[in-house]
Design a protein around this motif. Sequence first.
Motif, mmCIF file in Angstrom:
data_model
loop_
_atom_site.group_PDB
_atom_site.id
_atom_site.type_symbol
_atom_site.label_atom_id
_atom_site.label_comp_id
_atom_site.label_asym_id
_atom_site.label_seq_id
_atom_site.Cartn_x
_atom_site.Cartn_y
_atom_site.Cartn_z
ATOM 1 N N TRP A 27 37.565 62.997 38.780
ATOM 2 C CA TRP A 27 36.783 62.204 40.032
ATOM 3 C C TRP A 27 36.480 63.383 41.119
ATOM 4 C CZ3 TRP A 27 40.036 59.275 44.078
ATOM 5 C CH2 TRP A 27 41.076 59.684 44.287
ATOM 6 N N ARG A 28 36.773 64.539 40.707
ATOM 7 C CA ARG A 28 36.138 65.661 41.676
ATOM 8 C C ARG A 28 35.756 66.658 40.878
ATOM 9 N NH1 ARG A 28 40.349 66.396 45.828
ATOM 10 N NH2 ARG A 28 41.341 64.735 44.894
ATOM 11 N N PHE A 71 50.031 58.160 32.605
ATOM 12 C CA PHE A 71 49.748 59.018 34.146
ATOM 13 C C PHE A 71 50.243 60.364 33.749
ATOM 14 C CE2 PHE A 71 49.397 54.765 35.394
ATOM 15 C CZ PHE A 71 48.725 54.751 36.181
ATOM 16 N N VAL A 74 47.480 62.763 34.500
ATOM 17 C CA VAL A 74 47.071 62.623 35.934
ATOM 18 C C VAL A 74 47.974 63.186 36.747
ATOM 19 C CG1 VAL A 74 46.831 61.012 37.706
ATOM 20 C CG2 VAL A 74 46.138 60.403 35.626
ATOM 21 N N GLN A 75 49.346 63.300 36.460
ATOM 22 C CA GLN A 75 50.311 63.817 37.368
ATOM 23 C C GLN A 75 50.485 65.357 37.015
ATOM 24 O OE1 GLN A 75 53.398 60.459 37.346
ATOM 25 N NE2 GLN A 75 53.511 61.637 39.233
ATOM 26 N N ASP A 76 50.000 65.868 35.848
ATOM 27 C CA ASP A 76 50.302 67.108 35.690
ATOM 28 C C ASP A 76 48.944 68.007 35.765
ATOM 29 O OD1 ASP A 76 52.837 67.790 35.338
ATOM 30 O OD2 ASP A 76 52.870 67.552 33.201
ATOM 31 N N CYS A 77 47.746 67.486 36.073
ATOM 32 C CA CYS A 77 46.374 68.094 35.942
ATOM 33 C C CYS A 77 46.864 69.033 37.080
ATOM 34 C CB CYS A 77 45.392 67.358 36.673
ATOM 35 S SG CYS A 77 44.080 68.159 37.024
ATOM 36 N N LYS A 79 44.717 70.716 39.221
ATOM 37 C CA LYS A 79 43.900 70.476 40.216
ATOM 38 C C LYS A 79 44.062 69.162 40.881
ATOM 39 C CE LYS A 79 41.343 74.425 40.782
ATOM 40 N NZ LYS A 79 40.254 74.986 41.004
ATOM 41 N N ASN A 80 44.929 68.220 40.533
ATOM 42 C CA ASN A 80 45.069 66.947 40.889
ATOM 43 C C ASN A 80 43.675 66.231 40.784
ATOM 44 O OD1 ASN A 80 46.021 64.551 41.722
ATOM 45 N ND2 ASN A 80 46.473 65.198 43.611
ATOM 46 N N LEU A 82 42.389 64.111 38.284
ATOM 47 C CA LEU A 82 42.297 63.059 37.309
ATOM 48 C C LEU A 82 42.622 61.763 38.069
ATOM 49 C CD1 LEU A 82 43.670 64.391 34.001
ATOM 50 C CD2 LEU A 82 41.108 64.339 34.694
ATOM 51 N N CYS A 83 41.930 60.652 37.523
ATOM 52 C CA CYS A 83 42.185 59.354 37.974
ATOM 53 C C CYS A 83 42.334 58.294 36.934
ATOM 54 C CB CYS A 83 41.115 59.062 38.988
ATOM 55 S SG CYS A 83 41.468 57.569 40.011
ATOM 56 N N LEU A 84 43.397 57.486 36.814
ATOM 57 C CA LEU A 84 43.620 56.652 35.836
ATOM 58 C C LEU A 84 43.157 55.224 36.299
ATOM 59 C CD1 LEU A 84 44.587 56.175 32.634
ATOM 60 C CD2 LEU A 84 46.862 55.515 33.860
#
Lengths: 468, 528
Positions: A27-28, A71, A74-77, A79-80, A82-84
């Motif tokens: 998402w970014r 998740f 999502v939680q380990d990306c 750069k934060n 990802l969005c589930l």
Amino acid sequence: MPEKYHITTKPVPPRRPRIGKYGIVDWREDCARCHNCVKKACVYDRHRDEIKYIRDLETVDALFFDCMGCFSCVQDCTKNLLCLTINPEYEKLGNSYWTPEIILTTWAQAETAKIPVSGAGYGGKFSGYGFDSMWTDMSEIVRPTRDGIHGREYISSAVDIGHNSSFLVLNGDDVVSPLSPILSTPMPLVIDRIPDKYALPKLDAIIVETAVKTGLITLVDARKWPLAGVDADKCLPHIAFYFAAGAAMLSEEILKKTQLAEIEDDRNVKSRIRALKQIHPGIVVAVRVELTAGGMQRAIDLADEDVEVIHIVADSNGREIGSEHPMFIKDMIRKVHRSLIENGRRDDVTIIAGGGIALPEHMVKGVLCGADLVSIDLPLLVGLECHLCHQCGDSHTCPAKIQEISLSYGVGRMTNLISAWHDQLVELMGAMGMRDARRLRGDVGRAMFFEQLEEEAFGRLFGNRLQA
Amino acid sequence: MADFLEIDCKLEDIIPEKTRKTRTPQFKQARTVRPAPPRYRNEISKYIILRNEELCLKCGKCVEICPQGVHVKSLGYKYFAQPHSHLCFGPVCEKKGCYCITACPQGALRIQENPMMKALGDYRWPAEMILATWKMAENGECPSEDYGYDFETGKSEGGFDRIRFKFPDRPPVELKDEEIDTSIELNRRHDGRARIRIDVPWYGGGMSFGSVSNTTQLSKARAAVAWNTFSCTGEGGFMERMRPYDDHMITQVATGLFGVREETIQRVPIVEFKYAQGAKPGLGGHLLGDKNTQAVAKMRETVIGISLFSPFPFHSVYSIEDHQKHIDWVKHINRRALISTKVSTPNDVDMVAVGSYSAGTHIIHLDGGYGGTGAAPDIAKKNIAMPIEYAIPKVHNFLMAEGAREQVTLVASGGIRNPYDVAKAIALGADGVVIGTVEMVALGCVRCNRCSAGRGCPRCIATTDKTLAAKIDLEWGAQRLINTYNAWRNEVVSILRRLGLRSVSELRGRSDLLMHLDYTNVVVEREA
Ligand code: SF4
Ligand code: SF4
Ligand code: SF4
Ligand code: SF4
Ligand code: SF4
């Protein structure tokens, strides 16, 4: 030991892209290409599988298919980013009654023939509409019959269709009372005709073949006979012809190979039953009663007129037809069942109930409420990856591409689904401590109803329940 | 911590000689709360703060005003770090007059609810309840009200989720927290067996090695030691490495009898008969083949990789008399043990409970249909047996009517998710509760329901896969649970204080303190 009812199954993978519950949205736009999510976080390598899966597809029209929704990525990306989210394709499946969960679990059962198993307890609503407002009972220390899982082999899921004689008149060793024909089916389930709006020419042959493979009976519109590509001798014992009002009779030669027939309800019911029995005295005849405003009463009246089988049918969501405040099929079954008992008629007639039977527990609950057996249609269609999108008719838009199915795919998927339903029936019966499906009928002692439990537990603590 | 054994009976006299010899020194674990931050880099937040870098002047107003330290710009850096959204209170700041969004002269900040909140959790465990539990596990306190997490109720629209406490404006008696007692007695029979008091009105439910990892089991055991309560082995046998926790363990005798031996029964103060379990009432345990690894197979004395199904029911028990035989057998093998009988919640659960009491059980454990952590057929989870909210008052009232209520301890499980559920269950008539899912959530479970799949849990909790299990550190796991227990206890104390009750046992059966949102809450006499 008597021969056991067993359905042979093998996995039948889907033809269409799988639709999973979750989708991962980037998402970014700032991805570091570190692959932390793909390589490290996802213990099941879902991202990678997904890429491979998509590569093999002809068209990409589905999002992430088998993400577990854990998740971790999502939680380990790094750069934060990802969005589930819940996959919008998933949310679009079915409708408010045939929920996306029902569609997905049906797909899975039609693919694998397995009982769906998952961890972490129940996450759903406390109770709900329709069949969700009742529970089945179980017993752990004191059991109605002394059988457990080891006794599963002895659980019989068979039920009878037809008029059961309540007594026999004997003269010496000879039975002199008239015996009505009766037939047995290996589980309390008949396959109904698929509603016209979903009708697809191939479907009939597939369903008939499935009935043969599973030992069940399917209803087939008499006007469609003969079906192309169907071996009559093999199939006829599993076919119950449906005669719409005014439909022509079939020949004696064909009818005599069947065991059950169903006629549309009209004023001439009695004479039409007589006509059928004249051609084939051994046939059991059911009358189909649509559950409109007068439907329940009509069913009760027909039982008084010695009709041996009554097939009551609600709409596909289990609702009373054409009513502003429709009753639900479970309550309609209970009402008919109770009236028949009050009239002393219950054991004279077989009740088949249809409409809104979407899951195997609905079959069991329908029977506990008082039906001898239930009929299904849409679950089999859903088993073929149908989305219940109601766009049938336009062959280009069918997301399931249902026109392209082959006989073996169709029969395989439907057979798997029925087998999974049977196994789940046995699970519930095992828990209840019941070894004979015939004894389930109307055994509300093996069921618990929301209203009753609320009143028992909470009524005395909190007063009266407010009306919704 | 294990003092109870010595107080009421001489340990030496009641532990069989061979067990005495093999007794290991018992593990000590302090009750201290210590921060145990999440294992993952990014925390999931309820709100997300977005900064438009092009508009931002780097004036630092947001940093100044934010009470939570969401905005961070380290010295010498040109740009802000990504906002620490997981700390953000959200729009409540506007009311409190410390809202960064309006304070920013440039309008460079935006706040939105995290779209992932819809994907996380389910009706029974909504996202906010999960996030709140994570905060409890991290800090040992319930998250401050400012976070606005609704963790008291889920969204299941029935049962506990529609029941509330009728808190008086002012409690009838002003009590200090220290004056409030949360302990409960487990042996009410006065039959000469050990009196066992646990410091919190709950203990940890059975999770076998096989269904969860070693680390998970040990973390649970350590939390039990710290809080002077119990944890349960589940049905997969009693690992050697659990010996230092024996005094705080319950061992299970389940229908499969996997790993049950005389020696394991003699090691513990409580033995639990598992007749049924709420996750799959009426069905035996399932352990799918993938999870039956070498270690598991050894423990359960089975073949690696095959699926293990425990039968249902006990094939030696078809009546209360048979049940009594079972209890006598265990009481004979272990002269000090208390007996717990775990049953599910069928229609006749009240009869079963009274029967079990008369057969000599000390603890009746009702496991309602909606809980459970292990693998279960979906059809069983939702459809079989009644929810615990119905079963508790049913059994409590029946035991009262039979005059047996004061001689037996009633514990409930199957959907106890937070301290409010604990208090509600007790007010409905239980003495205490048994918990399970919340421990998984405290360890990072997201309730993805995949516990049974392949290698097991993608969050490394319900798994026997060594590589996965190794991702959770035992010290960390134990601390997360100790913290969660602390938060729960504090909240239970606060509930009791607001009600003016001195002890959790005073709350038992006080359903008059509850109300149900779907009822008139005006009690009318019912016919018997
Ligand atoms: S949510 Fe979990 S299963 Fe899904 S892709 Fe991410 S890491 Fe894999
Ligand atoms: S998926 Fe195809 S068969 Fe199913 S309802 Fe839609 S158009 Fe009809
Ligand atoms: S208050 Fe606004 S302009 Fe100032 S640093 Fe914060 S985001 Fe930037
Ligand atoms: S909304 Fe409040 S807590 Fe959140 S970042 Fe802004 S000032 Fe901080
Ligand atoms: S598999 Fe999912 S639901 Fe099960 S323990 Fe792990 S995180 Fe929780």
